[in-house]
Design a protein around this motif. Structure first.
Motif, short mmCIF file in Angstrom:
data_model
loop_
_atom_site.label_atom_id
_atom_site.label_comp_id
_atom_site.label_asym_id
_atom_site.label_seq_id
_atom_site.Cartn_x
_atom_site.Cartn_y
_atom_site.Cartn_z
N VAL B 12 0.86 -1.17 0.00
CA VAL B 12 0.00 0.00 0.00
C VAL B 12 0.90 1.22 0.00
O VAL B 12 1.81 1.32 0.82
N ALA B 13 0.67 2.11 -0.94
CA ALA B 13 1.49 3.31 -1.05
C ALA B 13 0.59 4.54 -1.11
O ALA B 13 -0.52 4.47 -1.65
N LYS B 14 1.09 5.61 -0.56
CA LYS B 14 0.39 6.88 -0.72
C LYS B 14 0.77 7.47 -2.06
O LYS B 14 1.91 7.29 -2.53
N ARG B 15 -0.15 8.15 -2.66
CA ARG B 15 0.11 8.77 -3.95
C ARG B 15 1.36 9.63 -3.86
O ARG B 15 1.51 10.43 -2.93
N GLY B 16 2.25 9.45 -4.80
CA GLY B 16 3.49 10.22 -4.83
C GLY B 16 4.70 9.46 -4.29
O GLY B 16 5.84 9.89 -4.51
N GLN B 17 4.45 8.37 -3.59
CA GLN B 17 5.56 7.57 -3.06
C GLN B 17 6.19 6.73 -4.17
O GLN B 17 5.54 6.40 -5.16
N ASP B 18 7.43 6.36 -3.95
CA ASP B 18 8.11 5.42 -4.85
C ASP B 18 7.98 4.01 -4.26
O ASP B 18 7.99 3.83 -3.05
N VAL B 19 7.84 3.02 -5.14
CA VAL B 19 7.77 1.63 -4.69
C VAL B 19 8.74 0.78 -5.52
O VAL B 19 9.08 1.12 -6.66
N ALA B 20 9.18 -0.33 -4.90
CA ALA B 20 10.05 -1.27 -5.59
C ALA B 20 9.50 -2.67 -5.38
O ALA B 20 9.26 -3.09 -4.24
N LEU B 21 9.30 -3.38 -6.45
CA LEU B 21 8.73 -4.72 -6.42
C LEU B 21 9.80 -5.69 -6.91
O LEU B 21 10.44 -5.46 -7.94
N ARG B 22 9.94 -6.80 -6.17
CA ARG B 22 11.02 -7.74 -6.46
C ARG B 22 10.50 -9.03 -7.06
O ARG B 22 9.43 -9.52 -6.68
N CYS B 23 11.27 -9.58 -7.96
CA CYS B 23 10.95 -10.87 -8.57
C CYS B 23 12.18 -11.77 -8.53
O CYS B 23 13.26 -11.38 -9.00
N ASP B 24 12.00 -12.98 -7.99
CA ASP B 24 13.04 -14.02 -8.01
C ASP B 24 12.60 -15.09 -8.99
O ASP B 24 11.68 -15.86 -8.69
N GLU B 71 22.12 -8.61 -12.62
CA GLU B 71 22.98 -9.80 -12.68
C GLU B 71 22.32 -10.94 -13.42
O GLU B 71 22.78 -12.09 -13.33
N GLY B 72 21.25 -10.65 -14.11
CA GLY B 72 20.59 -11.67 -14.90
C GLY B 72 19.79 -12.66 -14.10
O GLY B 72 19.40 -13.71 -14.62
N SER B 73 19.49 -12.31 -12.85
CA SER B 73 18.67 -13.20 -12.03
C SER B 73 17.50 -12.41 -11.45
O SER B 73 16.50 -12.21 -12.14
N VAL B 74 17.65 -11.91 -10.24
CA VAL B 74 16.59 -11.14 -9.58
C VAL B 74 16.30 -9.87 -10.38
O VAL B 74 17.21 -9.24 -10.93
N SER B 75 15.03 -9.52 -10.42
CA SER B 75 14.63 -8.30 -11.11
C SER B 75 13.82 -7.42 -10.17
O SER B 75 13.12 -7.92 -9.27
N THR B 76 13.92 -6.13 -10.38
CA THR B 76 13.15 -5.16 -9.61
C THR B 76 12.39 -4.25 -10.56
O THR B 76 12.97 -3.73 -11.51
N LEU B 77 11.13 -4.08 -10.27
CA LEU B 77 10.30 -3.11 -10.99
C LEU B 77 10.08 -1.94 -10.04
O LEU B 77 9.60 -2.11 -8.92
N LYS B 78 10.47 -0.78 -10.49
CA LYS B 78 10.35 0.42 -9.65
C LYS B 78 9.32 1.36 -10.27
O LYS B 78 9.33 1.58 -11.49
N ILE B 79 8.46 1.88 -9.44
CA ILE B 79 7.48 2.87 -9.88
C ILE B 79 7.71 4.12 -9.05
O ILE B 79 7.64 4.09 -7.81
N GLN B 80 7.99 5.21 -9.74
CA GLN B 80 8.24 6.47 -9.05
C GLN B 80 6.96 7.30 -9.01
O GLN B 80 6.13 7.24 -9.92
N ARG B 81 6.82 8.07 -7.95
CA ARG B 81 5.69 9.01 -7.82
C ARG B 81 4.38 8.31 -8.17
O ARG B 81 3.67 8.71 -9.09
N THR B 82 4.06 7.26 -7.43
CA THR B 82 2.90 6.44 -7.74
C THR B 82 1.62 7.27 -7.83
O THR B 82 1.43 8.26 -7.11
#
Lengths: 115, 112
Positions: B12-24, B71-82
């Motif tokens: 849960v993010a407040k509007r305007g926050q940055d978030v980072a989502l991880r994938c293994d 590194e070709g493994s873990v990935s991160t999706l970042k959303i700025q200023r949600t």
């Protein structure tokens, strides 16, 4: 651009009824076609796929789908549904022109099977 | 690991926050995909990696969205200023061959 159309968004069936979910695609070339299923609380998983050869493909749990090129269709069928088939079903298409091609999904069909 | 994992499962993010989502991804899977699934819709493609190279980012909806896989493994999706329209389930999938993608459980992002 490729697209996928699923005609039924919500289907309710009684156990033992037959199922057919419609899927039509739009793409100007050869395609790979997929049906994915998402059971409640679970991940999306592959149900079956068509790449080439026999246009009638069989998947897990008694599901099958038929690729009809002239109709741009890939309908999913099952002769007799079970309560455990309650899930959301997604049709998807990918171009098959070699190399990487992205997958486009339909909107999904929610199937509810009543015991 | 046994399958694709994603974290956090809920954000849960407040509007305007940055978030980072991880994938293994599944170990050894070369290809990695991110999708966005809005309520009542099917997954929509965001971006594709082959190893560490981002080969297709045509689905990213704006320059607020950024993905990496250094590194070709873990990935991160970042959303700025949600923004509220970013609320969706974000799915990650990996594959060894072009045929079959294996999906993770997704991260449900709610922007207030």
């Amino acid at each position: 651009a490729q697209s996928v159309s699923q005609h039924n968004h919500h289907v309710i069936l009684s156990e033992a009824a037959s199922l057919e979910l419609g899927c039509n695609y739009s793409y100007g070339g050869t395609v790979n076609l997929f049906w994915y299923v998402q059971y409640p609380g679970q991940h999306l998983q592959l149900l079956l796929k068509y790449f080439s050869g026999d246009p009638l493909v069989k998947g897990i749990k008694g599901f099958e789908a038929e690729f009809i090129k002239s109709k741009f269709s890939f309908n999913l069928r099952k002769p007799s549904v079970q309560w455990s088939d309650t899930a959301e079903y997604f049709c998807a298409v990918k171009g098959n022109s070699g190399g990487y091609q992205k997958v486009t999904f339909g909107i999904g069909t929610k199937l509810q099977v009543i015991p | 690991g046994a399958g694709v994992s994603q974290s956090p499962r809920y954000k849960v993010a407040k509007r305007g926050q940055d978030v980072a989502l991880r994938c293994d991804p599944i170990s050894g899977h070369v290809s990695l995909f991110w999708y966005q699934q809005a309520l009542g819709q099917g997954p929509e493609f965001l971006t594709y990696f082959q190893n560490e190279a981002q080969l297709d980012k045509s689905g990213l909806p704006s320059d607020r969205f950024f993905a990496e896989r250094p590194e070709g493994s873990v990935s991160t999706l970042k959303i700025q200023r949600t923004q509220q329209e970013d609320s969706a389930v974000y799915l990650c999938a990996s594959s060894l061959t072009p045929d079959t993608q294996y999906f993770g459980p997704g991260t449900r992002l709610t922007v207030l």
